[in-house]
Design an enzyme around this catalytic site. Structure first.
Site, mmCIF file in Angstrom:
data_model
loop_
_atom_site.group_PDB
_atom_site.id
_atom_site.type_symbol
_atom_site.label_atom_id
_atom_site.label_comp_id
_atom_site.label_asym_id
_atom_site.label_seq_id
_atom_site.Cartn_x
_atom_site.Cartn_y
_atom_site.Cartn_z
ATOM 1 N N THR A 35 2.496 -4.095 -16.846
ATOM 2 C CA THR A 35 1.495 -2.991 -16.354
ATOM 3 C C THR A 35 2.163 -1.706 -16.329
ATOM 4 O O THR A 35 3.438 -1.469 -16.227
ATOM 5 C CB THR A 35 0.804 -3.677 -14.906
ATOM 6 O OG1 THR A 35 1.919 -3.469 -14.093
ATOM 7 C CG2 THR A 35 0.450 -4.882 -15.014
ATOM 8 N N ASN A 51 -7.471 -6.212 -5.479
ATOM 9 C CA ASN A 51 -6.129 -6.163 -6.195
ATOM 10 C C ASN A 51 -5.680 -4.813 -5.926
ATOM 11 O O ASN A 51 -4.254 -4.626 -6.394
ATOM 12 C CB ASN A 51 -6.737 -6.004 -7.851
ATOM 13 C CG ASN A 51 -5.567 -5.558 -8.710
ATOM 14 O OD1 ASN A 51 -4.513 -5.929 -9.084
ATOM 15 N ND2 ASN A 51 -5.822 -4.353 -9.306
ATOM 16 N N TYR A 83 7.435 -3.295 0.810
ATOM 17 C CA TYR A 83 6.322 -4.269 -0.050
ATOM 18 C C TYR A 83 6.231 -5.429 0.253
ATOM 19 O O TYR A 83 5.063 -6.291 0.140
ATOM 20 C CB TYR A 83 6.850 -3.755 -1.634
ATOM 21 C CG TYR A 83 5.781 -4.518 -2.507
ATOM 22 C CD1 TYR A 83 4.703 -3.875 -2.934
ATOM 23 C CD2 TYR A 83 6.272 -5.439 -3.493
ATOM 24 C CE1 TYR A 83 3.946 -4.414 -3.757
ATOM 25 C CE2 TYR A 83 5.676 -5.851 -4.441
ATOM 26 C CZ TYR A 83 4.241 -5.374 -4.584
ATOM 27 O OH TYR A 83 3.637 -6.158 -5.528
ATOM 28 N N ARG A 92 -8.872 4.869 -6.687
ATOM 29 C CA ARG A 92 -8.873 6.150 -6.281
ATOM 30 C C ARG A 92 -9.046 7.179 -7.259
ATOM 31 O O ARG A 92 -9.416 8.393 -6.982
ATOM 32 C CB ARG A 92 -7.688 6.301 -5.683
ATOM 33 C CG ARG A 92 -7.467 5.630 -4.269
ATOM 34 C CD ARG A 92 -6.032 6.239 -3.402
ATOM 35 N NE ARG A 92 -4.897 5.222 -4.323
ATOM 36 C CZ ARG A 92 -3.811 5.443 -3.795
ATOM 37 N NH1 ARG A 92 -3.494 5.961 -2.887
ATOM 38 N NH2 ARG A 92 -2.834 4.820 -4.440
ATOM 39 N N ASP A 107 -10.953 5.113 -1.430
ATOM 40 C CA ASP A 107 -9.583 4.750 -1.129
ATOM 41 C C ASP A 107 -9.539 3.311 -0.100
ATOM 42 O O ASP A 107 -10.354 3.649 0.793
ATOM 43 C CB ASP A 107 -9.053 6.090 -0.291
ATOM 44 C CG ASP A 107 -7.628 5.721 0.214
ATOM 45 O OD1 ASP A 107 -7.154 4.424 0.239
ATOM 46 O OD2 ASP A 107 -6.950 6.619 0.505
ATOM 47 N N VAL A 108 -9.253 2.475 -0.483
ATOM 48 C CA VAL A 108 -9.392 0.980 0.316
ATOM 49 C C VAL A 108 -8.928 1.261 1.618
ATOM 50 O O VAL A 108 -8.639 0.307 2.543
ATOM 51 C CB VAL A 108 -8.697 -0.089 -0.232
ATOM 52 C CG1 VAL A 108 -9.658 -0.324 -1.676
ATOM 53 C CG2 VAL A 108 -7.281 -0.067 -0.843
ATOM 54 N N LYS A 135 2.946 -7.890 1.177
ATOM 55 C CA LYS A 135 2.518 -8.916 0.410
ATOM 56 C C LYS A 135 2.702 -10.311 1.004
ATOM 57 O O LYS A 135 1.619 -11.160 1.000
ATOM 58 C CB LYS A 135 3.140 -8.905 -0.778
ATOM 59 C CG LYS A 135 3.010 -7.785 -1.665
ATOM 60 C CD LYS A 135 1.260 -7.685 -2.184
ATOM 61 C CE LYS A 135 1.090 -6.696 -3.212
ATOM 62 N NZ LYS A 135 -0.391 -6.431 -3.711
#
Length: 254
Positions: A186, A86, A151, A38, A59-60, A155
């Site tokens: 990260t 990812n 979340y 994005r 934007d996926v 996942k």
């Protein structure tokens, strides 16, 4: 000869963190890289270090945008051989305070985006009867954690999608797998630590200690470690590996 020489790999969420590490490592093995995400600026920064890398801002979660993203990738490097889905996001809140909007956003970014990209990539791979699809899930796709129910659900959905697709495509030359990192060093982890500090008043060091405690090795996973597993899954030596959710977590019980 480089094992992935000439292969076209599209990496979503490729501007920072795990996605950027995956893109660099695939390129080091000879793959031609399309970076998608994005935010254009981090994509451009990562692409600057990868010869002939192409950047596509998208934007996926947006179906037409995903279709256009793949069209742009094909125009640059030809049909897709490798998809690394990812792109993702994490929000932390108690279940009772989880709004429908947050719930839907977690499913949209982490699960629906993965589905849309994989469905689009399949057309190229079915034509060639060969391909690699790798989803970046999480140990949250293998177990439960408090305060991240949405979340975790998303996942877990990615892992379910992995297994269903692998079964459906087993008689083709396409493999479908997921990598499931534990807490990884990260920008996403840095954001999580900052939120812990903000909400609890604990020090940065204490917040980091609380998260790293889940890893039996006593350290955070590094992005290049995740990338190494992805590169292996994309190579010819892993053509019999499909439908797997590989934990990269220092031995965390899942």
């Amino acid at each position: 000869m480089e094992s992935l020489a000439g292969k076209h790999a599209l990496v979503t969420g490729g501007g920072t963190g795990v996605g950027a590490a995956i893109a660099r490592n695939l390129a080091a093995e000879g793959a031609r890289i399309t970076l998608a995400g994005r935010r254009r600026e981090p994509l451009e920064e990562t692409a600057a270090g990868i010869p002939e890398a192409v950047v596509v801002q998208a934007d996926v979660t947006d179906e037409p945008a995903v279709r256009e993203m793949f069209e742009a990738a094909r125009a640059a490097h030809g049909p897709l051989d490798i998809l690394v889905a990812n792109a993702g996001a994490a929000e932390s809140v108690s279940l009772k305070n989880t709004s429908l909007a947050l719930w839907q956003n977690m499913l949209s970014v982490n699960l629906t985006g993965s589905f849309l990209c994989a469905r689009e990539a399949m057309s190229d791979m079915l034509d060639s009867n060969n391909g690699r699809i790798v989803f970046v899930s999480s140990t949250a796709g293998l177990k439960g954690y408090p305060y991240v129910a949405a979340y975790c659900a998303a996942k877990h959905g990615v892992v379910g999608l992995t297994r269903a697709m692998a079964s459906e495509l087993a008689k083709t030359g396409i493999t479908v797998n997921a990598v499931c990192p534990g807490f990884t060093e990260t920008p996403l982890l840095a954001d999580s630590i900052a939120k812990i500090v903000e909400k609890t008043g604990r020090s940065d060091a204490d917040a980091r200690k609380s998260l790293v405690a889940s890893n039996p090795q006593g350290r955070f996973v590094q992005p290049d470690e995740v990338a190494a597993s992805v590169v292996w899954l994309c190579g010819s030596g892993a053509k019999s590996v499909t439908g797997q959710a590989i934990s990269i977590s220092g031995g965390e019980v899942t």
